[in-house]
Scaffold this motif. Structure first.
Motif, PDB file in Angstrom:
ATOM      1  N   LEU A 140       0.811  -1.047   0.076  1.00  0.00           N
ATOM      2  CA  LEU A 140       0.059   0.174   0.033  1.00  0.00           C
ATOM      3  C   LEU A 140       0.823   1.257   0.049  1.00  0.00           C
ATOM      4  O   LEU A 140       0.603   2.312  -0.635  1.00  0.00           O
ATOM      5  N   GLU A 166       1.858   5.751  -2.486  1.00  0.00           N
ATOM      6  CA  GLU A 166       1.977   7.127  -2.401  1.00  0.00           C
ATOM      7  C   GLU A 166       2.354   7.919  -3.619  1.00  0.00           C
ATOM      8  O   GLU A 166       3.150   7.377  -4.396  1.00  0.00           O
ATOM      9  N   VAL A 223      -2.814  10.743  -5.025  1.00  0.00           N
ATOM     10  CA  VAL A 223      -2.852  10.230  -3.545  1.00  0.00           C
ATOM     11  C   VAL A 223      -1.694  10.499  -2.831  1.00  0.00           C
ATOM     12  O   VAL A 223      -0.622  10.143  -3.452  1.00  0.00           O
ATOM     13  N   VAL A 279      -1.163   7.047   2.249  1.00  0.00           N
ATOM     14  CA  VAL A 279      -1.647   5.956   2.380  1.00  0.00           C
ATOM     15  C   VAL A 279      -1.527   5.345   3.804  1.00  0.00           C
ATOM     16  O   VAL A 279      -0.100   5.108   4.117  1.00  0.00           O
ATOM     17  N   LEU A 313      -6.787   6.249   2.397  1.00  0.00           N
ATOM     18  CA  LEU A 313      -6.334   7.146   1.400  1.00  0.00           C
ATOM     19  C   LEU A 313      -6.459   8.507   1.474  1.00  0.00           C
ATOM     20  O   LEU A 313      -7.659   8.862   1.787  1.00  0.00           O
TER      21      LEU A 313
END
Length: 104
Positions: free
Chosen positions: A3, A7, A72, A75, A84
């Motif tokens: 995850l 970013e 984004v 995260v 997010l």
């Protein structure tokens, strides 16, 4: 892929099932790879999604000129899901299953 690798990616699309069974994000990573982020519950119960300060606009572009819904910027994982945060606002997802796949 983790995850945290998402970013500084750009949100290309967002699909949230009308019954709350899943949410799917298509992102363009900072390495110019299309990535699918998909979350659901193993037992097919509805997931929980909170949209906080939602701001979906189509006037963003990536550094290479691809249209996006925003960058984004952060995260974060939690024991029950992930968050997010970026140009589109703050999206909190509570689900027990998360998949991240490159899209060819």
């Amino acid at each position: 892929m983790n995850l945290s690798d998402l970013e500084e990616s750009h949100l290309l699309s967002l699909t949230y099932d009308h019954n709350g069974l899943f949410i799917e994000f298509i992102l363009l990573s900072s390495k110019d790879m299309n990535v699918k982020l998909f979350a659901h519950n193993k037992d097919t119960s509805p997931i929980t999604v909170k949209f906080i300060g939602l701001n979906i606009r189509s006037n963003f572009t990536t550094p290479s000129g691809v249209a996006s819904l925003g960058e984004v910027e952060a995260v974060q994982t939690s024991k029950n899901g992930f968050d997010l945060e970026g140009d589109m606002g703050f999206i909190q997802v509570v689900a027990d299953t998360l998949m991240i796949n490159d899209i060819l």
